[in-house]
Design a protein around this motif. Sequence first.
Motif, short mmCIF file in Angstrom:
data_model
loop_
_atom_site.label_atom_id
_atom_site.label_comp_id
_atom_site.label_asym_id
_atom_site.label_seq_id
_atom_site.Cartn_x
_atom_site.Cartn_y
_atom_site.Cartn_z
N MET A 111 0.06 6.80 12.39
CA MET A 111 1.20 6.00 11.96
C MET A 111 0.93 4.52 12.12
N GLU A 114 -1.19 3.59 9.15
CA GLU A 114 -0.51 3.68 7.86
C GLU A 114 0.64 2.68 7.72
N ILE A 115 1.29 2.36 8.86
CA ILE A 115 2.39 1.39 8.79
C ILE A 115 1.85 -0.03 8.70
N ARG A 116 0.80 -0.31 9.50
CA ARG A 116 0.27 -1.66 9.52
C ARG A 116 -0.38 -2.04 8.17
N LEU A 154 5.44 2.01 2.21
CA LEU A 154 6.04 2.11 3.54
C LEU A 154 7.25 3.02 3.52
N ILE A 187 7.80 6.62 5.53
CA ILE A 187 8.96 6.93 6.36
C ILE A 187 9.60 8.24 5.91
N THR A 198 -1.23 9.29 4.58
CA THR A 198 -1.09 9.79 5.95
C THR A 198 -1.69 11.16 6.14
#
Length: 973
Positions: free
Chosen positions: A609, A612-614, A651, A655, A790
């Motif tokens: 995470m 993948e988020i950054r 993003l 989520i 992801t």
Amino acid sequence: MSIAPLQTFANDYINTNDLAHTSPDGKYSFQFSYLGNGLFFLSSKGHVDENGIKKQLAFGDIARKRLEALSPDKKYHIVWDLSEVSGASLLSRHLIFTKIRATDNFGSVSIINGNNRVINFARILSILIPNIKFLFFRSKEEALHKLKIEPDLIALTEKNSNNFSSIQRDSYGHFIDLWQENPLFLKINNQQYKITSRTNWQYIAVDNSFKVQMSVIEGNIVYVECEGFAKTSGIDATYSILEDIMRELGFNETDNKFYTVVNLKKTKGMSLASRKRALYYEKLYGHRSFMVIMVPSPILQFLFKIVFRISNDEISHWQTIATVDDAVKKIMEHRKGIMFNEPATQKMTKTETPLSIPSTRSEMIRLIRKQHEELVNLKNQQHDQIQKIVEIAGRMTWDESFSPPEITPEYNSPFNEIFNSLSVLFYDFKEIIREKTKHAQKLIESEDKYRNLINLASDLIIVYQGHELKFINSRVYTVLGYDAGEILGKDLDSFIIPSELKRLKGFYAKWMTGEEHPWIYETELIHRNGQLIPVSISVGRIIYEDKPAAMIIARDISQKRKNEEELERYRNHLEEIIKQRTLQLQKEITERKIAEESDRLKTAFLSNMSHEIRTPMNAIISFSNFLKDPELPQKQREEYLNYVQSSGQSLLNLINDIIDISKIESGQLPVQKNYCQVNSLLDELYKLFTEALKRVQKPDVQILISIPENSDNTNINTDPYRLKQILSNLLDNALKFTDKGYIKFGYQLIDNNIEFFVKDTGIGIPDDKKKLIFQRFGKIEHSNRNLSGTGLGLAISQQLSTLLNGSLWLESKEGIGTTFYLQLPYLHSDLPITVTTSLKNQDKKHQSNWKGRKLLIAEDEELNFKVLQIALKKTGAEILRAHDGSEAIEVVKMNPDICAILMDIQMPIMDGYEAMVRIKRLYPNLPVIAQTAFAMLEEQKKCIEKGFDDYVTKPIKIDELISKIDSQLNHSL
């Protein structure tokens, strides 16, 4: 121990660095080294036991196999250094014998510095295993030297002027070194000989009854002087000194032979046991000796005659000569014969005086008178000596305290040999009597000892012979309650139950004829008071008083039975405790595994995470900063805005995936089934991914759709949102991994199922990775690709297919492409169909004019309010704001002309649900649209059920928001 150099014998090489071992207790260790030409050096230390020799034999097998791999036809030879070996167990010697006898490629075994027991054992092996040759050396240097100059083990026949062979010369050199410490000469037959003697070459008995002093003459003549009466201990000491001399002079046991001269002039006699011990040693040392010459006392002359007659083969190298001078002279003649191939003198030549006949009558008369006088003297002497012999013989057989006669040499007496023989017989007679007395005493002591042991035994011991108790120990009386002697001589029926008695006697009858074998069983004996006593009986056959008998050994097992019962109770109790504890441990292990797996998954989840988020956040922040540049060209500004929107959408998808996988794993993801039109859904996906294909700029890839003919009315009862989610994941996955060719998707009807497929001509999936991609965070890394994602999409899709009562699988070939199949139940229906919002409607641009109207935005987050304020500014509406639900109610009360409300669900003080309900009570027709960050269908459904007129999800799509507000405003009119 290191051997230098290792390549002395040949240039071949075998690794032996790993062939070393030290026992765990440190009492025995060994090391193999390879010397070349099939020769291995083995160094041992300590006491050789069973485990140590097993390890050594195993390492020897490894060495032989390595030799066979290097040179299959080469013989295996071993040089074993036993200098630091303190002893060997009987079992270890048996293992060595068994192993050597079973091994074919042994050439020879060379033993270094072995003691008498080792040497004797090796000689026994050489007799039992003729194909093995044993060699004996006193040092490592001697062994390596000999094997180097004589690799085929062929004896040298070199001649030299010193009357020593080349190998003997080494030993003679040791003799010279010793002699130079104290140079002495011995004059024999008018010739000087070098002689050396050392303080450790002598022995004196504790009682001073026997003495031995040894010297060495001319390198290999051992001169032994004995005095007194020889016993076994004296003989052992004599040969031990001989071993020390051979060791100090460096004599080889097979090539360095020696001579022995034993001066027995001062010896009074030898015991019978000592004579047997001397013969034993001579059998061992015979091969090392050229000859042994005895210079006996008169009493021993007769003794040697007996010995020669009994053991002539074993001591053929023995001779008797009258003087030491003659003995040395004979040895020198033998040396000369050996070295120059001349026949050696084997026996002493006896010179006889020729018979002379008197020439005159007077000389004849004198000769006759002289002979007459000698006959008269001889007759008188014979009479006295015969009387003495009778007296001695009578006392020897009558009086055991008789002391031996003092024998004085009388060489002219015809009875001298008889006196000598009587003296020898006397000593033998006394020794035999003493041994018999000692043996009889030991028998008495042994009988008493074993009788006491039997009576002290805790078991009942019975000897049964001919239907009669011949012997019973005291324990029988104690256990069975009888008085001493009360049941001895009776039959067994007094204390054995009838059923067992019949069986025992039948067995005894067969057993005496050899038809049965000994046996052990449990039964019961009868106490004198009638009580039954449990016993364990073992029966065996013995000879008692020269006749077969049965020995019965019975053990009282009353306490054993009680212990077994108690033990059974404890065992059952323990089993129950173990069972409970095992269940508890299993539970703890399971819980620990779950916790560990949870920690592992949590770590993997956070790691994935974070990445993948950054990644999209980095793009959003970076390109947002670039947009601050006022001089940025419009075209580049639009490009950067597209990057920001794309990263924001990524993003958002991330989520959504996290929420979906969490709800799936917790079992909280509901399925909202409804009938949907399949072709419309596929058309929508086709348009979506055609646009996506343009964005990713893959001109060599086509999007194809395959729909069966006459299928316009194909509809299924399923969750349209989840079906679209699965197919979108599959198409998105195909788009990532396909650079050339096509992506084709569609469906076909098979029996009562509808089978969707997504086929691509991408890179394909290796067989060992096919299961991985359906796991959470399972991704296939490719050296030429750096793809985002992801690894949750396919895991979610497979779980969703299960929730929809279907199945998802794939077929793939690496380098060719992949096809995913989704099969769902197909039940045709003509009911009205709910069609998902089309792209056309979603993409429609609204140009609304709400000038003069008031809109209320209830939002506690400042940025969210700013987004909505800016988005709605172009509509011309007046925007009011409330920071929480309570404030929203007050604003509505103060502004009754508000046309519509945008209500956030989560706000402080009062949430959106409660505020909406209260406002609806005041103004039932006032439109209230929910805005929520919860994007799940159940949350949206909840909004409608609670009373909201419509809803939008964050992040809010502006066109969709304006469309919904416009719809509500028009409806309220």
